[in-house]
Design a protein around this motif. Structure first.
Motif, PDB file in Angstrom:
ATOM      1  N   THR A   5      36.265  32.687  42.499  1.00  0.00           N
ATOM      2  CA  THR A   5      35.779  32.525  41.074  1.00  0.00           C
ATOM      3  C   THR A   5      36.681  32.881  39.998  1.00  0.00           C
ATOM      4  O   THR A   5      37.419  33.722  40.089  1.00  0.00           O
ATOM      5  CB  THR A   5      34.519  33.421  40.945  1.00  0.00           C
ATOM      6  N   GLN A  87      40.837  35.072  34.572  1.00  0.00           N
ATOM      7  CA  GLN A  87      39.886  35.972  35.322  1.00  0.00           C
ATOM      8  C   GLN A  87      39.839  35.236  36.711  1.00  0.00           C
ATOM      9  O   GLN A  87      38.976  34.517  36.800  1.00  0.00           O
ATOM     10  CB  GLN A  87      38.941  36.468  34.663  1.00  0.00           C
ATOM     11  N   TYR A  89      38.614  36.286  40.680  1.00  0.00           N
ATOM     12  CA  TYR A  89      38.160  37.042  41.628  1.00  0.00           C
ATOM     13  C   TYR A  89      38.336  36.299  43.170  1.00  0.00           C
ATOM     14  O   TYR A  89      37.794  35.094  43.281  1.00  0.00           O
ATOM     15  CB  TYR A  89      36.636  37.217  41.431  1.00  0.00           C
ATOM     16  N   THR A  91      36.861  36.693  46.998  1.00  0.00           N
ATOM     17  CA  THR A  91      35.817  37.532  47.530  1.00  0.00           C
ATOM     18  C   THR A  91      35.630  37.077  48.835  1.00  0.00           C
ATOM     19  O   THR A  91      36.034  35.836  49.240  1.00  0.00           O
ATOM     20  CB  THR A  91      34.448  37.454  46.758  1.00  0.00           C
TER      21      THR A  91
END
Length: 95
Positions: A5, A87, A89, A91
Motif C-alpha cells: 500500500t 509512504q 507499506y 505487508t
C-alpha cells in the motif's frame, strides 16, 4: 503473497498530470510476472493523493518491478511533483 500500500501525495499544480503519469505505469505493471493486483485509487476528498494497492507473488517479483524501465520512468516523472515523501507499506496477510 506480499501486499503493498503506497500513498503518493503531489503538489496541487500536478493534479492534472496524474493520469498521464500513472496510466503507462499501471498498464505495464499489470503485465508483469508475479503481479496479481496493481490499482491506483484516489480518495474522494483529496485529488492530489493516489493510493496504490498492489499484490505480488514474491519479493523477487517486487524487485523486478522496481528495476523495470516503466517503474524507473515513473519515479523520474513523479519525484519533482511530490508534496510529501512517499509512504510505502509492504505487508503480509496477518489472518
Amino acid at each position: 503473497m506480499l501486499y503493498i500500500t503506497a500513498a503518493i501525495k503531489v503538489k496541487p499544480e500536478a493534479i492534472e498530470a496524474l493520469t498521464d503519469i500513472f496510466e503507462p505505469l499501471v498498464t505495464a505493471t499489470r503485465r508483469e510476472q508475479g503481479c496479481h493486483r496493481y490499482e491506483a485509487h484516489r480518495p474522494t476528498d483529496d485529488p492530489a493523493t493516489i493510493i496504490m494497492l498492489e499484490e505480488w507473488q514474491s519479493e523477487e517479483s517486487i524487485q523486478a518491478h522496481n528495476q523495470s524501465e516503466h517503474f524507473q520512468q515513473f519515479i523520474t516523472s513523479i519525484e519533482p511533483l511530490l508534496a510529501e515523501p512517499l509512504q510505502i507499506y509492504i505487508t503480509q496477510k496477518f489472518f
